[in-house]
Write an enzyme that holds these catalytic residues in place. Structure first.
Site, PDB file in Angstrom:
ATOM      1  N   GLY A 167     -35.245 -45.820  10.117  1.00 22.93           N
ATOM      2  CA  GLY A 167     -34.169 -46.188   9.205  1.00 22.93           C
ATOM      3  C   GLY A 167     -33.329 -44.978   8.824  1.00 22.93           C
ATOM      4  O   GLY A 167     -33.759 -43.830   8.965  1.00 22.93           O
ATOM      5  N   THR A 168     -32.114 -45.225   8.351  1.00 27.68           N
ATOM      6  CA  THR A 168     -31.276 -44.125   7.889  1.00 27.68           C
ATOM      7  C   THR A 168     -31.847 -43.553   6.593  1.00 27.68           C
ATOM      8  O   THR A 168     -32.546 -44.232   5.847  1.00 27.68           O
ATOM      9  CB  THR A 168     -29.831 -44.597   7.655  1.00 27.68           C
ATOM     10  OG1 THR A 168     -29.831 -45.722   6.764  1.00 27.68           O
ATOM     11  CG2 THR A 168     -29.163 -44.987   8.969  1.00 27.68           C
ATOM     12  N   ALA A 169     -31.525 -42.303   6.343  1.00 29.67           N
ATOM     13  CA  ALA A 169     -32.181 -41.551   5.283  1.00 29.67           C
ATOM     14  C   ALA A 169     -31.696 -41.935   3.893  1.00 29.67           C
ATOM     15  O   ALA A 169     -30.544 -42.336   3.697  1.00 29.67           O
ATOM     16  CB  ALA A 169     -31.968 -40.058   5.505  1.00 29.67           C
TER      17      ALA A 169
END
Length: 248
Positions: free
Chosen positions: A36-38
């Site tokens: 997932g994106t941070a």
């Protein structure tokens, strides 16, 4: 062949420990978080900052439809990394728990109490047959009796308290940046700048204000506020300016 068959049995069974004490499905859930994106969370004396990268996969997608930061209660915000649908389920659980506390006792729920209620629910799915772990990690930030609090949840059902933390993709890079640059005397605006700088470190370029979602919960009013894009643009400009001067 027999050894491979046994390995697959441990691999599929969420309720079965492998001989070396591992729950493979929980480890796979952590891998889902890494994909997932941070998201980043910071605790300052003045409040808590939550920031999330919400880059879209297509220019035709509406950015506002990508929800990475949620309001759980007036004084609590949640940032996520991993499976968005799993995050939504846990945020809904947190909201119901917070509402129940208000209706039953007439008071706001504590940030740690709310986090523990969520992680208890997550943990149940690591020992229930026919289910799978939640493929998401959360950063839960808020104000408890005037004191900023920040917690991380893990797919195993464990919670940790942090001064500054990153979850999701490029966690090691972002966490390393936070460890190097975090100071306990930061104010909220400086916390926002540090969070955006940390996300930029992973991207190797300054983040686009349109691609990030930022929220704060301050001790001044103990309320959740989304940070407007215009304010983010001014902070990003300050981050970008030193780099331009260095290039000259």
């Amino acid at each position: 062949m027999q050894g491979q068959s046994n390995q697959q049995a441990y691999d599929r069974g969420i309720t079965i420990f492998s001989p070396d004490g591992r729950l493979y499905q929980v480890e796979y859930a952590r891998e889902a978080v890494k994909r997932g994106t941070a998201s980043v969370g910071l605790r300052t004396p003045d409040g808590v900052v939550l920031a999330a990268n919400r880059q879209v996969s297509s220019p035709l997608m509406e950015r506002e439809s990508v929800e990475k930061i949620h309001k759980a209660d007036d004084h609590v915000g949640v940032a996520s990394a991993g499976h968005v649908a799993d995050a939504r389920q846990l945020v809904d659980l947190a909201r119901r728990r917070a509402q129940g506390e208000q209706l039953r006792y007439g008071q706001r729920i504590g940030v740690e109490t709310l986090t523990r209620a969520v992680t208890d629910h997550i943990q149940e799915y690591t020992q229930t047959g026919g289910a799978r772990p939640f493929g998401v990690a959360l950063l839960v930030g808020g104000i408890d009796d005037g004191e900023p609090k920040l917690f991380e949840t893990d797919p195993s059902g464990t919670d940790y308290e942090w001064k500054a933390a990153a979850i999701g993709g490029d966690r090691d890079t972002i966490q390393g940046y936070l460890e190097e640059h975090y100071r306990e005397d930061l104010d909220v605006d400086a916390g926002i700048e540090l969070a955006l700088s940390a996300l930029s470190e992973a991207e190797e370029e300054v983040v686009d204000p349109e691609d990030v979602d930022v929220a704060t919960i301050t001790t001044e009013d103990e309320s959740f506020h989304s940070v407007e894009t215009d304010h983010l643009e001014s902070i990003v400009a300050e981050i970008d300016q030193p780099e331009e001067e260095t290039d000259e």
